[in-house]
Scaffold this motif. Sequence first.
Motif, PDB file in Angstrom:
ATOM      1  N   ASN A 178       0.803  -1.221   0.000  1.00 38.60           N
ATOM      2  CA  ASN A 178       0.000   0.000   0.000  1.00 38.60           C
ATOM      3  C   ASN A 178       0.836   1.270   0.000  1.00 38.60           C
ATOM      4  OD1 ASN A 178      -2.463  -1.419   0.048  1.00 38.60           O
ATOM      5  ND2 ASN A 178      -2.132  -1.816   2.235  1.00 38.60           N
ATOM      6  N   CYS A 179       2.153   1.118  -0.091  1.00 38.31           N
ATOM      7  CA  CYS A 179       2.983   2.326  -0.174  1.00 38.31           C
ATOM      8  C   CYS A 179       4.222   2.157  -1.048  1.00 38.31           C
ATOM      9  CB  CYS A 179       3.378   2.825   1.208  1.00 38.31           C
ATOM     10  SG  CYS A 179       4.145   1.590   2.233  1.00 38.31           S
ATOM     11  N   CYS A 180       4.570   0.941  -1.437  1.00 39.86           N
ATOM     12  CA  CYS A 180       5.765   0.746  -2.256  1.00 39.86           C
ATOM     13  C   CYS A 180       5.395   0.135  -3.609  1.00 39.86           C
ATOM     14  CB  CYS A 180       6.756  -0.182  -1.545  1.00 39.86           C
ATOM     15  SG  CYS A 180       7.489   0.556  -0.076  1.00 39.86           S
ATOM     16  N   LEU A 181       5.707   0.841  -4.677  1.00 34.59           N
ATOM     17  CA  LEU A 181       5.396   0.356  -6.025  1.00 34.59           C
ATOM     18  C   LEU A 181       6.696   0.183  -6.810  1.00 34.59           C
ATOM     19  CD1 LEU A 181       2.340   2.351  -7.468  1.00 34.59           C
ATOM     20  CD2 LEU A 181       2.500  -0.112  -7.053  1.00 34.59           C
ATOM     21  N   PRO A 182       6.875  -0.987  -7.415  1.00 33.71           N
ATOM     22  CA  PRO A 182       8.130  -1.227  -8.127  1.00 33.71           C
ATOM     23  C   PRO A 182       8.089  -0.781  -9.596  1.00 33.71           C
ATOM     24  CG  PRO A 182       6.815  -3.218  -8.120  1.00 33.71           C
ATOM     25  CD  PRO A 182       5.988  -2.169  -7.406  1.00 33.71           C
ATOM     26  N   MET A 183       9.278  -0.512 -10.114  1.00 33.33           N
ATOM     27  CA  MET A 183       9.473  -0.353 -11.555  1.00 33.33           C
ATOM     28  C   MET A 183      10.278  -1.571 -12.007  1.00 33.33           C
ATOM     29  SD  MET A 183      10.695   3.612 -11.763  1.00 33.33           S
ATOM     30  CE  MET A 183       9.995   4.873 -10.686  1.00 33.33           C
ATOM     31  N   MET A 184      10.384  -1.743 -13.319  1.00 32.56           N
ATOM     32  CA  MET A 184      11.241  -2.812 -13.840  1.00 32.56           C
ATOM     33  C   MET A 184      12.074  -2.263 -14.985  1.00 32.56           C
ATOM     34  SD  MET A 184      12.692  -5.673 -14.085  1.00 32.56           S
ATOM     35  CE  MET A 184      12.082  -6.224 -12.502  1.00 32.56           C
TER      36      MET A 184
ATOM     37  N   GLU B 165      12.035  -7.716 -19.987  1.00 32.80           N
ATOM     38  CA  GLU B 165      10.847  -7.873 -20.833  1.00 32.80           C
ATOM     39  C   GLU B 165       9.973  -9.019 -20.340  1.00 32.80           C
ATOM     40  OE1 GLU B 165      11.471  -7.995 -25.123  1.00 32.80           O
ATOM     41  OE2 GLU B 165       9.581  -6.865 -25.235  1.00 32.80           O
ATOM     42  N   LYS B 166      10.615 -10.084 -19.889  1.00 30.70           N
ATOM     43  CA  LYS B 166       9.863 -11.221 -19.362  1.00 30.70           C
ATOM     44  C   LYS B 166       9.023 -10.789 -18.157  1.00 30.70           C
ATOM     45  CE  LYS B 166      10.559 -14.697 -16.475  1.00 30.70           C
ATOM     46  NZ  LYS B 166      11.284 -15.536 -15.567  1.00 30.70           N
ATOM     47  N   TYR B 167       9.649 -10.028 -17.255  1.00 24.17           N
ATOM     48  CA  TYR B 167       8.916  -9.562 -16.069  1.00 24.17           C
ATOM     49  C   TYR B 167       7.786  -8.602 -16.432  1.00 24.17           C
ATOM     50  CZ  TYR B 167      11.857 -11.541 -12.348  1.00 24.17           C
ATOM     51  OH  TYR B 167      12.485 -12.377 -11.463  1.00 24.17           O
ATOM     52  N   LEU B 168       8.015  -7.745 -17.429  1.00 19.03           N
ATOM     53  CA  LEU B 168       6.959  -6.804 -17.818  1.00 19.03           C
ATOM     54  C   LEU B 168       5.741  -7.566 -18.338  1.00 19.03           C
ATOM     55  CD1 LEU B 168       9.027  -3.966 -19.563  1.00 19.03           C
ATOM     56  CD2 LEU B 168       7.898  -3.854 -17.339  1.00 19.03           C
ATOM     57  N   ASP B 169       5.988  -8.668 -19.054  1.00 23.33           N
ATOM     58  CA  ASP B 169       4.874  -9.452 -19.587  1.00 23.33           C
ATOM     59  C   ASP B 169       4.262 -10.380 -18.546  1.00 23.33           C
ATOM     60  OD1 ASP B 169       4.807  -8.353 -22.093  1.00 23.33           O
ATOM     61  OD2 ASP B 169       6.330  -9.711 -22.890  1.00 23.33           O
ATOM     62  N   ASN B 170       5.098 -10.876 -17.645  1.00 20.00           N
ATOM     63  CA  ASN B 170       4.626 -11.788 -16.591  1.00 20.00           C
ATOM     64  C   ASN B 170       5.150 -11.345 -15.233  1.00 20.00           C
ATOM     65  OD1 ASN B 170       3.371 -13.959 -18.321  1.00 20.00           O
ATOM     66  ND2 ASN B 170       5.456 -13.945 -19.143  1.00 20.00           N
ATOM     67  N   PRO B 171       4.522 -10.348 -14.639  1.00 24.05           N
ATOM     68  CA  PRO B 171       5.015  -9.868 -13.342  1.00 24.05           C
ATOM     69  C   PRO B 171       4.936 -10.987 -12.302  1.00 24.05           C
ATOM     70  CG  PRO B 171       3.325  -8.389 -14.231  1.00 24.05           C
ATOM     71  CD  PRO B 171       3.323  -9.622 -15.085  1.00 24.05           C
TER      72      PRO B 171
ATOM     73  N   ILE C 196       2.908  -8.485  -7.727  1.00 20.54           N
ATOM     74  CA  ILE C 196       3.704  -7.336  -8.173  1.00 20.54           C
ATOM     75  C   ILE C 196       3.025  -6.664  -9.370  1.00 20.54           C
ATOM     76  CG2 ILE C 196       5.881  -6.681  -9.317  1.00 20.54           C
ATOM     77  CD1 ILE C 196       6.263  -7.308  -6.344  1.00 20.54           C
ATOM     78  N   ARG C 197       2.913  -5.328  -9.308  1.00 18.72           N
ATOM     79  CA  ARG C 197       2.469  -4.567 -10.471  1.00 18.72           C
ATOM     80  C   ARG C 197       3.506  -3.471 -10.740  1.00 18.72           C
ATOM     81  NH1 ARG C 197      -0.250   0.208 -11.760  1.00 18.72           N
ATOM     82  NH2 ARG C 197      -0.626   0.871  -9.622  1.00 18.72           N
ATOM     83  N   PHE C 198       4.059  -3.457 -11.935  1.00 18.91           N
ATOM     84  CA  PHE C 198       5.084  -2.463 -12.257  1.00 18.91           C
ATOM     85  C   PHE C 198       4.434  -1.166 -12.716  1.00 18.91           C
ATOM     86  CE2 PHE C 198       7.310  -6.559 -13.106  1.00 18.91           C
ATOM     87  CZ  PHE C 198       8.230  -6.453 -12.081  1.00 18.91           C
ATOM     88  N   CYS C 199       4.884  -0.050 -12.122  1.00 16.47           N
ATOM     89  CA  CYS C 199       4.285   1.247 -12.450  1.00 16.47           C
ATOM     90  C   CYS C 199       5.062   1.975 -13.530  1.00 16.47           C
ATOM     91  CB  CYS C 199       4.185   2.117 -11.198  1.00 16.47           C
ATOM     92  SG  CYS C 199       5.778   2.610 -10.510  1.00 16.47           S
ATOM     93  N   ALA C 200       6.236   1.455 -13.922  1.00  8.56           N
ATOM     94  CA  ALA C 200       7.065   2.128 -14.921  1.00  8.56           C
ATOM     95  C   ALA C 200       8.199   1.211 -15.368  1.00  8.56           C
ATOM     96  CB  ALA C 200       7.662   3.412 -14.339  1.00  8.56           C
ATOM     97  N   VAL C 201       8.836   1.600 -16.458  1.00 11.43           N
ATOM     98  CA  VAL C 201      10.062   0.947 -16.890  1.00 11.43           C
ATOM     99  C   VAL C 201      11.219   1.826 -16.411  1.00 11.43           C
ATOM    100  CG1 VAL C 201      11.447   0.230 -18.875  1.00 11.43           C
ATOM    101  CG2 VAL C 201       8.960  -0.142 -18.885  1.00 11.43           C
ATOM    102  N   GLY C 202      11.993   1.319 -15.460  1.00 15.86           N
ATOM    103  CA  GLY C 202      13.078   2.130 -14.900  1.00 15.86           C
ATOM    104  C   GLY C 202      13.893   1.344 -13.887  1.00 15.86           C
ATOM    105  N   GLU C 203      15.149   1.775 -13.536  1.00 19.12           N
ATOM    106  CA  GLU C 203      15.571   2.947 -14.225  1.00 19.12           C
ATOM    107  C   GLU C 203      16.448   2.572 -15.402  1.00 19.12           C
ATOM    108  OE1 GLU C 203      17.937   4.113 -10.334  1.00 19.12           O
ATOM    109  OE2 GLU C 203      18.533   5.471 -11.925  1.00 19.12           O
ATOM    110  N   ILE C 204      16.276   3.329 -16.473  1.00 20.27           N
ATOM    111  CA  ILE C 204      16.985   3.061 -17.716  1.00 20.27           C
ATOM    112  C   ILE C 204      17.695   4.352 -18.133  1.00 20.27           C
ATOM    113  CG2 ILE C 204      15.241   1.363 -18.373  1.00 20.27           C
ATOM    114  CD1 ILE C 204      14.086   3.417 -20.326  1.00 20.27           C
TER     115      ILE C 204
END
Length: 276
Positions: free
Chosen positions: A56-62, A83-89, A93-101
Amino acid sequence: MQLIDTHSHLYDEAFDADRHAALERAHDAGVHWLLLPAIDSESHDALFMLCRKAPNCCLPMMGLHPTSINDNPRWREELALVEKYLDNPPTGIRFCAVGEIGLDFYWSQESINEQTEAFVAQLRMAAKRDLPVAIHTRAAWEQMSSIIASEYRAAKQRGERLRGVFHAYSEDAATYRQLKELTEGNFYFGIGGVVTYKKSIVAEAVREMALEDLILETDCPYLTPVPHRGTRNESAYVSHTAQKVAELQGISVEQVADQTTRNAATLFGINSEISE
Ligand SMILES: [Zn+2]
């Protein structure tokens, strides 16, 4: 007052001794959301574990960090993993962004081609999935800008939208205007502790930047703002950055908190959660 730390590495081992306490201090300072950028597979477990513990307070990026590409013969495997994680978290886990790149030519210039390839590939992964990007740039602002210019146009032609944040923005007002124009206002500028430093270029820029374009961040455990400079940074300290931005813009800290929180919620898709 509600704040979002849009760039926190709270899962870093620098917080192994007091991670929970640091999270509580963040809450006490009004920081209700921490967005956590990924670095590479060495820290994925720590990242996911924290996000599952505090959903409820920490959101991951990938994403794959540019410095993790230097001297790394396995960087293509790392990129494929992103890319694998973005398609199959992973579960929960829900990714809020692609980062950091991004691009980082400060430590080494030997992997410019590899960093560029990984950066472009990840920008396309994000645009395709309509996810924002968190861009790290060090000693490479010109190269980064020209890649963003061409990838922004290319995405548009494909009917996609490239959007995100220039994390740890540290350049002047002229560069801000250029970047804003070439991304048609689809990018925000991540303002962190550097804005509190004496003779900071970005502090001068912030006087001229529109509050609608800014989001706040710590990049903890790095880039600690004054008055804590010289010690470990943590998400609670994003309040010092908010205070400094308010001073520079001649407005109240509440106005800064309100608008930057709204900006971050819009960019990272956390509107509904924040109103709960
Ligand atoms: Zn970072």
